[in-house]
Design an enzyme around this catalytic site. Sequence first.
Site, PDB file in Angstrom:
ATOM      1  N   HIS A  29      14.792 -22.027   1.141  1.00  0.00           N
ATOM      2  CA  HIS A  29      15.592 -21.422   0.283  1.00  0.00           C
ATOM      3  C   HIS A  29      17.142 -21.915   0.641  1.00  0.00           C
ATOM      4  O   HIS A  29      17.938 -21.464   1.256  1.00  0.00           O
ATOM      5  CB  HIS A  29      15.678 -19.941   0.299  1.00  0.00           C
ATOM      6  CG  HIS A  29      14.323 -19.476   0.098  1.00  0.00           C
ATOM      7  ND1 HIS A  29      13.452 -19.423   1.292  1.00  0.00           N
ATOM      8  CD2 HIS A  29      13.531 -18.815  -0.732  1.00  0.00           C
ATOM      9  CE1 HIS A  29      12.328 -18.818   0.942  1.00  0.00           C
ATOM     10  NE2 HIS A  29      12.453 -18.583  -0.369  1.00  0.00           N
ATOM     11  N   HIS A  39      16.775 -20.632  -5.717  1.00  0.00           N
ATOM     12  CA  HIS A  39      16.499 -19.667  -4.795  1.00  0.00           C
ATOM     13  C   HIS A  39      15.353 -20.303  -3.844  1.00  0.00           C
ATOM     14  O   HIS A  39      15.565 -20.457  -2.697  1.00  0.00           O
ATOM     15  CB  HIS A  39      15.978 -18.319  -5.586  1.00  0.00           C
ATOM     16  CG  HIS A  39      15.286 -17.523  -4.432  1.00  0.00           C
ATOM     17  ND1 HIS A  39      16.202 -16.515  -3.820  1.00  0.00           N
ATOM     18  CD2 HIS A  39      14.194 -17.262  -4.112  1.00  0.00           C
ATOM     19  CE1 HIS A  39      15.291 -15.722  -3.037  1.00  0.00           C
ATOM     20  NE2 HIS A  39      14.320 -16.219  -3.200  1.00  0.00           N
ATOM     21  N   GLU A  87      11.765   8.451   6.706  1.00  0.00           N
ATOM     22  CA  GLU A  87      11.044   7.817   7.636  1.00  0.00           C
ATOM     23  C   GLU A  87      11.244   6.399   7.795  1.00  0.00           C
ATOM     24  O   GLU A  87      11.397   6.014   8.963  1.00  0.00           O
ATOM     25  CB  GLU A  87       9.668   8.150   7.547  1.00  0.00           C
ATOM     26  CG  GLU A  87       9.085   9.460   7.174  1.00  0.00           C
ATOM     27  CD  GLU A  87       9.478  10.246   6.031  1.00  0.00           C
ATOM     28  OE1 GLU A  87       9.830   9.440   4.853  1.00  0.00           O
ATOM     29  OE2 GLU A  87       9.325  11.289   6.085  1.00  0.00           O
ATOM     30  N   HIS A  92      -1.646  15.473   4.011  1.00  0.00           N
ATOM     31  CA  HIS A  92      -0.925  15.620   5.320  1.00  0.00           C
ATOM     32  C   HIS A  92      -1.815  15.198   6.477  1.00  0.00           C
ATOM     33  O   HIS A  92      -1.267  15.360   7.629  1.00  0.00           O
ATOM     34  CB  HIS A  92      -0.363  16.764   5.307  1.00  0.00           C
ATOM     35  CG  HIS A  92       1.134  16.903   4.615  1.00  0.00           C
ATOM     36  ND1 HIS A  92       0.836  16.809   2.943  1.00  0.00           N
ATOM     37  CD2 HIS A  92       2.177  17.222   4.579  1.00  0.00           C
ATOM     38  CE1 HIS A  92       1.900  16.955   2.699  1.00  0.00           C
ATOM     39  NE2 HIS A  92       2.954  17.165   3.424  1.00  0.00           N
TER      40      HIS A  92
END
Lengths: 651, 651
Positions: free
Chosen positions: B32, B264, B402, B464
Amino acid sequence: MTTQAGADLEQRGIDVIRGLAMDGPAAASSGHQGTAMALAPLAHVLYTRVLKYDASDPAWPDRDRFVLSAGHASILQYSMLHLTGHGLSLDDLKQFRQWGSETPGHPEAHTPGVEVTTGPLGQGFANGVGMAITERNLRARFGTEVCDHHTFVIAGDGCLSEGLSHEAASMAGHLGLGRLVVVYDDNHITIDGETELSLSDDAPGRFRAYGWDVDEIGEVANDLDALESALNRAKNVEDKPTLIVLRSHIGYPSPDHVDTHQAHGLAFSAEDIAKTKELMGIPATESFWVPDAVLATYREAGLRGSSARSEWEERNTEDGVATVDTSFTDGWAESLPVFESGTKMATRKASQAVLSALAEVVPGLIGGGADLTGNTGTTMADFGVQSADNPAGRQIYFGVREHAMGSILVGAAKHGGVVPFGGTFLVFADYMRPALRMAAISNANCIFVYTHDSVGVGEDGPTHQPIEHVMSLRAIPELRVIRPADATETAGAWKLALEASGPSALILSRQDLPVIDSSSATSVADGAYVISDVEDPQVILIGTGSEVSLCLESASALAEQGIASRVVSMPCWESFEDLPLAEQDVVLPPELPTVSVEAGITLGWDRHADLAVGIDRFGASAPGSTVLSELGMNVDNVVSAVSELLTVLDQ
Amino acid sequence: MTTQAGADLEQRGIDVIRGLAMDGPAAASSGHQGTAMALAPLAHVLYTRVLKYDASDPAWPDRDRFVLSAGHASILQYSMLHLTGHGLSLDDLKQFRQWGSETPGHPEAHTPGVEVTTGPLGQGFANGVGMAITERNLRARFGTEVCDHHTFVIAGDGCLSEGLSHEAASMAGHLGLGRLVVVYDDNHITIDGETELSLSDDAPGRFRAYGWDVDEIGEVANDLDALESALNRAKNVEDKPTLIVLRSHIGYPSPDHVDTHQAHGLAFSAEDIAKTKELMGIPATESFWVPDAVLATYREAGLRGSSARSEWEERNTEDGVATVDTSFTDGWAESLPVFESGTKMATRKASQAVLSALAEVVPGLIGGGADLTGNTGTTMADFGVQSADNPAGRQIYFGVREHAMGSILVGAAKHGGVVPFGGTFLVFADYMRPALRMAAISNANCIFVYTHDSVGVGEDGPTHQPIEHVMSLRAIPELRVIRPADATETAGAWKLALEASGPSALILSRQDLPVIDSSSATSVADGAYVISDVEDPQVILIGTGSEVSLCLESASALAEQGIASRVVSMPCWESFEDLPLAEQDVVLPPELPTVSVEAGITLGWDRHADLAVGIDRFGASAPGSTVLSELGMNVDNVVSAVSELLTVLDQ
């Protein structure tokens, strides 16, 4: 205008909801009453004044969608579903959070009236974006006679803290997604304590930066008319999504626990409950108290959409059967392309060819890639790009938003009427893993297209090379993982994914693969099949994806050494394990030694193979063929593994 | 003031960087160049005017940290590391993206001068937040004589699109995290095309909403003085992080490819390169051209921090050895608590007890929970809460973030001087899985504390309840997964995690577990050991975590039926598999049949067990003991599994 008697009855209804919101968790000694109590008036207004639905037919396709993204407040939703007559009984409420009940800890899509399984934070928010995209798309393509509704979401601090909320909100803002109304329950409390411990975002400013309409309605959590007018104003915003910021007080009107983080997750004591009920003026010690007048009012409200529903059905059904299938046309599978053996083609390219062939005959297909649309073969250029200017567009540019893409697909699938798909590199399945799990847990029919499926990725290096991913996806219950060996199997993989219920993950190669003479599209549905055989094989080579060709080459090399081998292509473990054991044994006779070859971790392969050839380390940056070969994905290594195994077994 | 000759030399340096940025990808036919070319002046200014470092000692602890979050532009960083004399040779550049090179496709932390492995988008951004937190914390605790530097990050649209950026930016803003400077490379281009296809965020507005200092410097990508002054201004902001928004032009100054998405990721052709070099006035057809004068200037710049470094070393080392260990005190392991057998304690509570005991003697411990601090036993209340007002605080409230927590831990660990830890429910390991992989791939010493480790979670239900998670973590190479059977093993788990290199995941129970007489803290490091034995066992029960107690009970029940069984506790597969085979065979003699018991998927257990007792479905909402028992985690089921196996083997 509401009369005084009506207003009193409404207030009594809200008291009843708050009573149930305490009684459910108390009975279970577990649950979250705090948010349910605070938002009882909001739920009341939604279900009695705003939402379009018919409780006698929770599956009516043109209902408004309501998503409780703050799923821990499930008792609120269950209370409303009971009161409005969706089929949940008072006994169901008493069974809150018990084995086998319809009222589990967090809302699950199998409960009538629950649109989508929520609980893990942020998911419902993003599902709502998926539902609103789907509604707008179907409306644009099939007209308001077929589809004409709204999507409402309740989200908390937790939902908005999750990164997922950024991706989904940014996407919704970019799309100018009207008819999506998110109520942000701004209660200043999280599990750890007050939000100030960890959060100081200017949420309204943030959502304005995404291009949302933001309505800071403030301290009106108990003002029914203010709530109604905010919701109605928001649902009429057609050119952007709306965030209603509602300042609420967790645990309200508990005299001791309002605005405390204890009100969030600790079930109230009998004394707490009695004091609160007394304050509200309802029987202090009676649990699950629902007076007839209250129930009757809610039951009536539950049917407020029934005439709209019957009109819709008159328009769109004949003898109870839908007259328009927005997802599939008859005989669609006949359009699956056939690939010529002897040529070479990356399975990601084959997948693009399949998708292009099906787009016309499977009108439900909507989707695209997460800034890797061309790379993952998820282009449907002829069908328009989804945007505010072209809501009928079926090509969705998800941007660099893998997680939102996953959750949007789940929302779209659970909305119904479409078959959503989304593509990214396999290694980035990690970024959307929570969405994959939610797709599986809620049986959402969506198709995850994962390309660049091994160290064959090459130069991009270990950060971009999947190693543990295929097996980690197989680890998720109820997710179908399909890794086709070539273009032919890729067509079969799409067929399997489209015909099955629940989610599928297609695992596709970046690099060219031979189209194999003996590969079979139809056998993909069996999970595994003999792709090359000999009389009296001494060993079976099991391959998946790009390693099936390697197995075939290795079988030839073994033959030269006088070792007779069968090759099995195993594109889908889940389908294979669904076969009766006897049929499995035909493909993999227990008496024959087996060697698996897959360019990923060997963990798990012991189930099917006596010896596993794989890659138990991170990859490396170099041309793909170099990396594959250096890491043992070559004929010599397979042949010597087989010889080793046969030698050991001979001893 | 720069002289004209100096200015010319600087421009020539930038031309050289741009040449290298094209030559590397061209040689590899992969890579790139576009962003690397556009940002060459920025990199030049950073490495010659702003960053504090000494190229002769890339590991100097008090260097400024530079993170290329837009890791695909790696050739830019490699070019700077070569030019400034970090030890990368021109040959290394020529080996860009080749097998075994120090210049892989994305920056990897093993290359001198690369702080952290980047590439997966958003990771470097969040790592930078972790580094800046660590720097501020060490500075506050040990003084500027020890720690006094800055953190610089280059991030692109992709980084800011990822949800991770929201979590990390929100956290940094909340913490008022000064000395963190992020340059947003705003180039309006992504892989799919122009960013408008999928992105219309007002990024400055969004970051202001997080409380960041935002500096929209605009079209100055080639204005060295403007870049320098923006960077210097930003680094002096002590009370908040800074986002510098730089409008750049990908592929600049290529005459044909500037501002195109082809710039790119598609390596330029020889003709493209020649035209661009000609335009810059450097040799059009010479590859990897670095004239002596340019190299000399950069090499000089590479040593600009050497006197600062020697002064630092004079202050902080004696005979080349650091005088302060900010992480550990001598004999810290003696403080590990001992637990009384016969009592009962959840391993998450035991873990809290261990952490509390170690906090004083392991000063490097910094961390906390993701809005589950109490629940996950990750409290260090006595050591202050990390904030702008108390930067010395070692308790970090991560909020419901998280993923950012994971990536912040990685950044903190790679910064060094601390031992970071972070806790959440095991099921939410999915939300941070990309960070876990980056921790493993870059050998970051951090400790992930995962509690509520099975369906024993109970009422919160299937969303959960971890099922596939323990095995999915074992699937990640280089990640140590430790699931202790009781409090005693929990102490051993922490010891193992703290003494080992690389990341560890501790898998802990929500529910109480007996403290077992025969459990051993020290044996945890062996991965598996015999926790209960008999003479001539007929079968081995292998348990992990909460199922070790179940195995012990089952062994008693089996004994009553006359079946003699050994019980093996296997807290850590990775450590066990590191043992010599002969030692493994002492614990699990190959001739004895084995049954594994783990409250999760059975996939993978075939490696160690002839029969696996587990849970191959999603869980359900009900009290934890009910769910465990209903899903087969009970003595009857284990006993009948053993009987079944022995019967089959007898046949």
